[in-house]
Design an enzyme around this catalytic site. Structure first.
Site, PDB file in Angstrom:
ATOM      1  N   ASN A  23       0.671  -1.417   0.121  1.00  0.00           N
ATOM      2  CA  ASN A  23      -0.107  -0.047   0.141  1.00  0.00           C
ATOM      3  C   ASN A  23       0.713   1.396   0.047  1.00  0.00           C
ATOM      4  O   ASN A  23       0.456   2.088  -0.462  1.00  0.00           O
ATOM      5  CB  ASN A  23      -1.256  -0.063   0.925  1.00  0.00           C
ATOM      6  CG  ASN A  23      -1.761  -0.753   0.823  1.00  0.00           C
ATOM      7  OD1 ASN A  23      -2.392  -1.436  -1.000  1.00  0.00           O
ATOM      8  ND2 ASN A  23      -2.666  -0.982   1.938  1.00  0.00           N
ATOM      9  N   CYS A 116     -11.460  -5.137  -3.603  1.00  0.00           N
ATOM     10  CA  CYS A 116     -11.818  -6.540  -2.854  1.00  0.00           C
ATOM     11  C   CYS A 116     -13.400  -6.228  -2.645  1.00  0.00           C
ATOM     12  O   CYS A 116     -13.695  -5.036  -2.471  1.00  0.00           O
ATOM     13  CB  CYS A 116     -11.490  -6.162  -1.474  1.00  0.00           C
ATOM     14  SG  CYS A 116      -9.115  -6.863  -1.278  1.00  0.00           S
ATOM     15  N   ARG A 121     -17.626   1.044  -0.769  1.00  0.00           N
ATOM     16  CA  ARG A 121     -16.056   1.580  -1.593  1.00  0.00           C
ATOM     17  C   ARG A 121     -17.171   2.770  -2.393  1.00  0.00           C
ATOM     18  O   ARG A 121     -16.228   2.732  -3.261  1.00  0.00           O
ATOM     19  CB  ARG A 121     -14.949   0.683  -2.219  1.00  0.00           C
ATOM     20  CG  ARG A 121     -14.781  -0.165  -1.003  1.00  0.00           C
ATOM     21  CD  ARG A 121     -13.617  -1.174  -0.667  1.00  0.00           C
ATOM     22  NE  ARG A 121     -11.937  -0.157  -0.324  1.00  0.00           N
ATOM     23  CZ  ARG A 121     -11.282  -0.953  -0.907  1.00  0.00           C
ATOM     24  NH1 ARG A 121     -10.860  -2.332  -1.565  1.00  0.00           N
ATOM     25  NH2 ARG A 121     -10.171  -0.196  -0.869  1.00  0.00           N
ATOM     26  N   PRO A 122     -17.569   3.454  -1.814  1.00  0.00           N
ATOM     27  CA  PRO A 122     -17.522   4.652  -2.815  1.00  0.00           C
ATOM     28  C   PRO A 122     -16.024   5.783  -3.005  1.00  0.00           C
ATOM     29  O   PRO A 122     -15.288   5.190  -2.466  1.00  0.00           O
ATOM     30  CB  PRO A 122     -18.919   5.715  -1.939  1.00  0.00           C
ATOM     31  CG  PRO A 122     -18.628   5.204  -0.907  1.00  0.00           C
ATOM     32  CD  PRO A 122     -17.836   3.851  -1.003  1.00  0.00           C
ATOM     33  N   ILE A 123     -16.817   6.644  -4.243  1.00  0.00           N
ATOM     34  CA  ILE A 123     -15.085   8.017  -4.434  1.00  0.00           C
ATOM     35  C   ILE A 123     -15.821   9.012  -3.977  1.00  0.00           C
ATOM     36  O   ILE A 123     -15.665   9.916  -4.938  1.00  0.00           O
ATOM     37  CB  ILE A 123     -14.940   7.199  -5.440  1.00  0.00           C
ATOM     38  CG1 ILE A 123     -15.810   7.627  -6.989  1.00  0.00           C
ATOM     39  CG2 ILE A 123     -14.255   6.020  -5.381  1.00  0.00           C
ATOM     40  CD1 ILE A 123     -15.014   7.608  -8.723  1.00  0.00           C
ATOM     41  N   ASP A 306      -7.042  -4.180   7.813  1.00  0.00           N
ATOM     42  CA  ASP A 306      -6.333  -5.375   7.381  1.00  0.00           C
ATOM     43  C   ASP A 306      -6.029  -6.159   8.527  1.00  0.00           C
ATOM     44  O   ASP A 306      -5.475  -7.363   7.771  1.00  0.00           O
ATOM     45  CB  ASP A 306      -5.139  -5.176   6.497  1.00  0.00           C
ATOM     46  CG  ASP A 306      -5.858  -3.783   5.344  1.00  0.00           C
ATOM     47  OD1 ASP A 306      -6.841  -3.928   5.082  1.00  0.00           O
ATOM     48  OD2 ASP A 306      -4.850  -2.250   4.695  1.00  0.00           O
TER      49      ASP A 306
HETATM   50  N1  EPU Z   1     -15.212   5.937   1.543  1.00  0.00           N
HETATM   51  C1  EPU Z   1     -15.534   6.809   0.847  1.00  0.00           C
HETATM   52  N2  EPU Z   1     -15.970   7.823   0.370  1.00  0.00           N
HETATM   53  C2  EPU Z   1     -14.558   7.670  -0.682  1.00  0.00           C
HETATM   54  C3  EPU Z   1     -12.966   6.907  -0.123  1.00  0.00           C
HETATM   55  C4  EPU Z   1     -13.635   6.385   1.365  1.00  0.00           C
HETATM   56  O1  EPU Z   1     -16.379   6.713   2.084  1.00  0.00           O
HETATM   57  O2  EPU Z   1     -15.178   8.219  -1.630  1.00  0.00           O
HETATM   58  C5  EPU Z   1     -15.001   5.451   3.326  1.00  0.00           C
HETATM   59  C6  EPU Z   1     -14.577   3.999   2.708  1.00  0.00           C
HETATM   60  O3  EPU Z   1     -15.694   2.769   2.491  1.00  0.00           O
HETATM   61  C7  EPU Z   1     -14.155   3.423   4.380  1.00  0.00           C
HETATM   62  C8  EPU Z   1     -13.992   4.817   4.671  1.00  0.00           C
HETATM   63  O4  EPU Z   1     -14.030   5.498   3.818  1.00  0.00           O
HETATM   64  O5  EPU Z   1     -15.274   2.989   4.775  1.00  0.00           O
HETATM   65  C9  EPU Z   1     -11.961   4.354   4.570  1.00  0.00           C
HETATM   66  O6  EPU Z   1     -11.346   3.861   3.365  1.00  0.00           O
HETATM   67  P1  EPU Z   1     -10.336   4.210   2.279  1.00  0.00           P
HETATM   68  O7  EPU Z   1     -10.745   5.781   1.493  1.00  0.00           O
HETATM   69  O8  EPU Z   1      -9.534   4.839   3.650  1.00  0.00           O
HETATM   70  O9  EPU Z   1     -10.132   2.965   2.317  1.00  0.00           O
HETATM   71  P2  EPU Z   1      -9.107   3.017   0.564  1.00  0.00           P
HETATM   72  O10 EPU Z   1      -7.865   4.156   0.519  1.00  0.00           O
HETATM   73  O11 EPU Z   1      -9.616   2.268  -0.558  1.00  0.00           O
HETATM   74  C10 EPU Z   1      -7.100   1.735   1.335  1.00  0.00           C
HETATM   75  C11 EPU Z   1      -5.990   0.590   1.903  1.00  0.00           C
HETATM   76  C12 EPU Z   1      -6.880  -0.593   1.812  1.00  0.00           C
HETATM   77  C13 EPU Z   1      -6.988  -0.975   3.885  1.00  0.00           C
HETATM   78  C14 EPU Z   1      -7.359   0.727   3.949  1.00  0.00           C
HETATM   79  C15 EPU Z   1      -8.087   0.911   5.347  1.00  0.00           C
HETATM   80  C16 EPU Z   1      -4.484   1.234  -0.437  1.00  0.00           C
HETATM   81  C17 EPU Z   1      -4.222   0.596  -2.027  1.00  0.00           C
HETATM   82  N3  EPU Z   1      -5.955  -0.003   0.549  1.00  0.00           N
HETATM   83  O12 EPU Z   1      -8.006   1.524   1.267  1.00  0.00           O
HETATM   84  O13 EPU Z   1      -6.099  -1.967   2.594  1.00  0.00           O
HETATM   85  O14 EPU Z   1      -8.359  -1.422   4.056  1.00  0.00           O
HETATM   86  O15 EPU Z   1      -7.170   1.930   3.604  1.00  0.00           O
HETATM   87  O16 EPU Z   1      -6.872   1.455   5.769  1.00  0.00           O
HETATM   88  O17 EPU Z   1      -3.877   1.501   0.201  1.00  0.00           O
HETATM   89  C18 EPU Z   1      -6.176  -4.135   1.168  1.00  0.00           C
HETATM   90  O18 EPU Z   1      -5.008  -3.591   1.523  1.00  0.00           O
HETATM   91  O19 EPU Z   1      -5.987  -5.376   1.904  1.00  0.00           O
HETATM   92  C19 EPU Z   1      -6.830  -3.120   1.948  1.00  0.00           C
HETATM   93  C20 EPU Z   1      -8.102  -3.522   1.818  1.00  0.00           C
END
Ligand code: EPU
Length: 419
Positions: A23, A116, A121-123, A306
């Site tokens: 990551n 996954c 996982r919205p954006i 994780d």
């Molecule tokens: N979220 C929103 N809107 C957005 C972005 C996120 O609602 O636009 C929500 C997500 O749905 C979640 C929360 O915010 O409920 C936190 O998610 P975050 O965005 O922090 O997760 P991520 O950046 O998509 C990274 C890691 C994940 C790890 C999470 C939390 C990477 C590539 N992925 O995901 O790693 O679980 O942070 O620490 O860095 C993995 O390695 O298996 C993995 C899933």
């Protein structure tokens, strides 16, 4: 389709080395597009998620090549602006490319990113962040088109802490005119690691690793070389595995133990004995896990989501009842059904909370890996179980862990990859 065949309950001991952080590496590959100069990245794990992002970057016309763990990226020509939906859907991290592409090209097509199956996982946070810097966004063809005539620095408060949204906006702000203030940002160690390197390459970022990041836009990002930091999730996973299956001391090397303080606290509470050095730790064998321990996942430095699934597997060995409370993703406890099939006693209270009643003996079964972290947790369950476990869909494990079977064989595990 490849699968793992595991004969459980073999005595494990010895040494295992932690690889470069997935990551962090994903973010560096994306950030390299900010520069027209060459970035040389070493200690990159050779895993499926890295290869998927590399392919997506190559499809943009960027010069990206690799030899083992060393990747060279140079976006000398203007990269293409439209992400290939078939490639982008393979991993959520494809969204990271929007930052560099938007500031360099003024346009990007982002298909709905995949990844996954651990929740919706919205954006929305990415989109709101870009809008606050002046980007225009249009929903089209199963994705979004983002455009700008030049982003302008602004203040953006993250409605929810998000790791990749923090990194994506931080990258974009490096080449955005004026000052950008990002507030309520994620503090994961991969973020200051990326910011420090960007600063070495000419960026002006302050506060990364805290909830307040200030970025003064610059006109160019230079080239550079960097060795990837060790993977704290792999380190934590190995520590849990050692506590679950160790027959003698297991030493985990090439790691940064300070990046998993909340895990060490919980392991010690459960009765696991740990010894630390600056870049290694030792896990002593535990005959009986005296105490069941509750965990609640949180943003860094809290208990990492994780590591939730591996820890839950360990708790099937502990005496008593533990509450596993997942607060980050709504779909990250479904693997508990599979553990029950293997003999665990886990009750789902709701999509966020599972109650593990222990100790129970696990038995080998034919199972399917649902995602990276649940996959490695089930692999640990297979190593703990009596009899033979067959894990299908191991692509989901290969996405995050390089040649895991060979590395575990080094500890004495009986695990084979079969085609
Ligand atoms: N979220 C929103 N809107 C957005 C972005 C996120 O609602 O636009 C929500 C997500 O749905 C979640 C929360 O915010 O409920 C936190 O998610 P975050 O965005 O922090 O997760 P991520 O950046 O998509 C990274 C890691 C994940 C790890 C999470 C939390 C990477 C590539 N992925 O995901 O790693 O679980 O942070 O620490 O860095 C993995 O390695 O298996 C993995 C899933």
């Amino acid at each position: 389709m490849q699968r793992f065949i595991i004969k459980g309950q073999k005595p494990l001991s010895g040494e295992i080395k932690v690889n470069g952080a997935k990551n962090a590496a994903l973010k560096f590959l994306a950030a390299a597009l900010l520069s027209a100069d060459k970035w040389t990245l070493s200690n990159i794990p050779q895993i499926e998620d890295i290869f998927s992002l590399a392919k997506l970057i190559q499809s943009l016309g960027v010069d990206l090549s690799y030899n083992k763990d060393i990747f060279q990226v140079q976006a000398i020509q203007d990269p293409k602006t439209d992400l290939d939906p078939d490639l982008a859907v393979k991993l959520r991290a494809s969204v990271l490319l929007t930052g560099p592409l938007l500031v360099r090209r003024g346009r990007v097509f982002l298909p709905y990113p995949g990844g996954c199956a651990i929740g919706q996982r919205p954006i929305d946070i990415f989109l709101k962040g870009f809008q606050s810097l002046g980007a225009k966004i249009k929903a089209e063809n199963n994705g979004f088109i983002l455009t700008t005539n030049g982003l302008r620095g602004n203040k953006f408060f993250f409605p929810q802490v998000s790791v990749t949204a923090t990194e994506t906006l931080m990258m974009a702000a490096c080449l955005t005119q004026g000052k950008t203030l990002l507030q309520n940002t994620a503090c994961e160690p991969e973020i200051p690691f990326l910011a420090d390197f960007l600063n070495q390459c000419g960026a002006k970022i302050k506060g990364a690793g805290t909830p307040f990041i200030e970025i003064e836009g610059v006109s160019r990002i230079n080239g550079g070389d960097i060795v990837m930091m060790p993977d704290r999730i792999e380190m934590g996973t190995f520590a849990v595995l050692a506590a679950a299956c160790g027959d003698n001391t297991i030493k985990i090397t090439n790691c940064q133990p300070e990046h998993a303080q909340s895990l060490w606290l919980k392991l010690k509470e459960a009765g696991v004995k740990l010894k630390f050095g600056p870049d290694w730790l030792e896990v002593q064998p535990v005959k009986d896990l005296r105490a069941a321990v509750d965990i609640k996942t949180q943003e860094y430095p809290g208990f990492a989501t994780d590591l939730q699934a591996p820890f839950c597997v360990l708790m099937t060995r502990a005496h008593g009842v533990s509450l596993i409370h997942e607060t980050i993703f709504e779909g990250r406890l479904f693997y508990t059904d599979i553990l029950n099939h293997m003999g665990a006693k886990i009750i789902m209270a709701d999509p966020y909370r599972a109650i593990v009643v222990g100790p129970t003996q696990l038995y080998g079964q034919k199972i399917i890996s649902p995602d990276i972290r649940a996959g490695i947790a089930l692999l640990i369950a297979g190593l703990m179980a009596k009899g033979e476990t067959v894990i299908e869909n191991i692509y989901q494990i290969d996405r995050g862990y390089e040649k895991i079977e060979e590395r575990l064989q080094g500890l004495g595990a009986d695990i084979k990859r079969v085609t």
